[in-house]
Enzyme design. Sequence first.
Site, mmCIF file in Angstrom:
data_model
loop_
_atom_site.group_PDB
_atom_site.id
_atom_site.type_symbol
_atom_site.label_atom_id
_atom_site.label_comp_id
_atom_site.label_asym_id
_atom_site.label_seq_id
_atom_site.Cartn_x
_atom_site.Cartn_y
_atom_site.Cartn_z
ATOM 1 N N LYS A 177 0.849 -1.193 0.000
ATOM 2 C CA LYS A 177 0.000 0.000 0.000
ATOM 3 C C LYS A 177 0.889 1.248 0.000
ATOM 4 C CE LYS A 177 -3.832 1.932 2.762
ATOM 5 N NZ LYS A 177 -4.704 1.645 3.918
ATOM 6 N N SER A 198 -9.352 2.504 3.391
ATOM 7 C CA SER A 198 -8.398 3.169 2.521
ATOM 8 C C SER A 198 -7.594 2.210 1.650
ATOM 9 C CB SER A 198 -7.433 4.032 3.352
ATOM 10 O OG SER A 198 -6.637 3.268 4.221
ATOM 11 N N SER A 221 -9.866 0.407 7.480
ATOM 12 C CA SER A 221 -9.276 0.462 6.150
ATOM 13 C C SER A 221 -8.822 -0.873 5.577
ATOM 14 C CB SER A 221 -8.087 1.430 6.139
ATOM 15 O OG SER A 221 -8.526 2.740 6.385
#
Length: 478
Positions: free
Chosen positions: A75, A150, A174
């Site tokens: 990520k 997220s 997230s």
Amino acid sequence: MSRVHAFTDDALAADDAVELARRVAAREVSPAELAAAAVARAERVDPELHAVAASYDRPRRGAAGVFTGVPTYLKDNVDAAGLPTQNGSAAYRAPVAARDGAVARQLLSTGVTVLGKSRLPEFGLNASTEFDGAEACRNPWDPGYSVGASSGGAAALVAAGVVPIAHANDGGGSIRIPAACAGLVGLKPSRGRLVDAESRRFMPINLVGEGVVTRTVRDTAAFFAAAERHHRDPRMPAIGMVTGPARRRLRVGLLLDSPTGATVDAETRAAVELTASLLEDAGHRVDSAEMPVSPGFVGDFLRYYALLADLVTTTGPLALDRSWNTARADGLTRGLRAHHRRSLHRMPATLRRLRAVAGTYASWLTKHDVVVSPVLAHTTPRLGHLAPTVPFDELIDRLIGYVSFTPLHNVAGTPAISLPMGLSVAGLPIGVQLSAAYGDERTLLELAYLLESAHPFPVVHENMVAATTEPAPPRKTR
């Protein structure tokens, strides 16, 4: 509805990470072949999904480990040598990282091959991977819908079959939110279970847990067992390698009412009740549960999130890059910054109440071994509903009405897992959350195996006819 996926008859096939690693070990396929197939898949679907933030010119091989040769993505909010860490923001130009951060080192220790980085909304503050002035990350089940956030890019890449496993992290839902939106398994671990990114040390309360999103329970279980060999927190029992359900019978709390006051929609409620019925059929005792925090928790969490946004914008030139310009941050980030500055006088009491949540939660879990609840109050919305261009007050109201069940576990520091337990009438996945006491990820994984067997998870390249989640049969009263 038009699904977008990359599954095909190549070296990756439809295998999960555990099976791909087995094939590498047996010399049936090489890490280079798997990486090439994943790169080709990304090139085929990413022009529509917009899930990749950056790519290596040459894939990076990790050390030998459980997932040797399995392709993946990090990520884009953790440092990886040779790539910038842009955090989904247009407010600065990130320099290329000179070295791996702690989180990247942990992921590489499992043996994976890192292809690049996945997208997230600006600093992971939103519950949809959308931007002001850039393409949104799209849901492979229907690209007109949000894939959550997220860790939205990670979820899109795994759900679409580009890779079987991808790094994710969770500071308010997230991991679990995009897992719910994309039909994946997403476990947020206990606070301290895995290594933290270097920036976490500056948080007054560390909300963030590192993990992965996967298509199978065994991939998630294998990742955590491998990661523990790299970092083991002595304050909690080891998870170990979980390979299936346990025989013990548990007290399961059924939670349907949110502290935000949001109404859980009928399809989500049906998925949760179906899950409870499956657990009851397996011999577990299911009773109703009530949220252990007061409605004031919502305002406290929002103020703390606003504090974090203000810290980012204030320290941006020093912590990120001198090119930082707050005026180029998106509307949500700037709105949270202003919200914090309006409520500075309330922060000491807010922090005191939030720090007390862990004890309150621990007392609550003396009544239940595990709690089943929605991940989100309603099914994933269309793109635009949670865009950072929506006026701040309206966007916050929408977020409060959507992200209703996940933040509790970030504040308490306790584990929770999202499992894909249904499809909506629109053909989009519905996630159900299981949560447990601090340090008890093992119970969550054991129950996840049980539910995966009893109610096989939907996959984007199958189940092509939209399916409803049938109402669960009436549960027995005890």
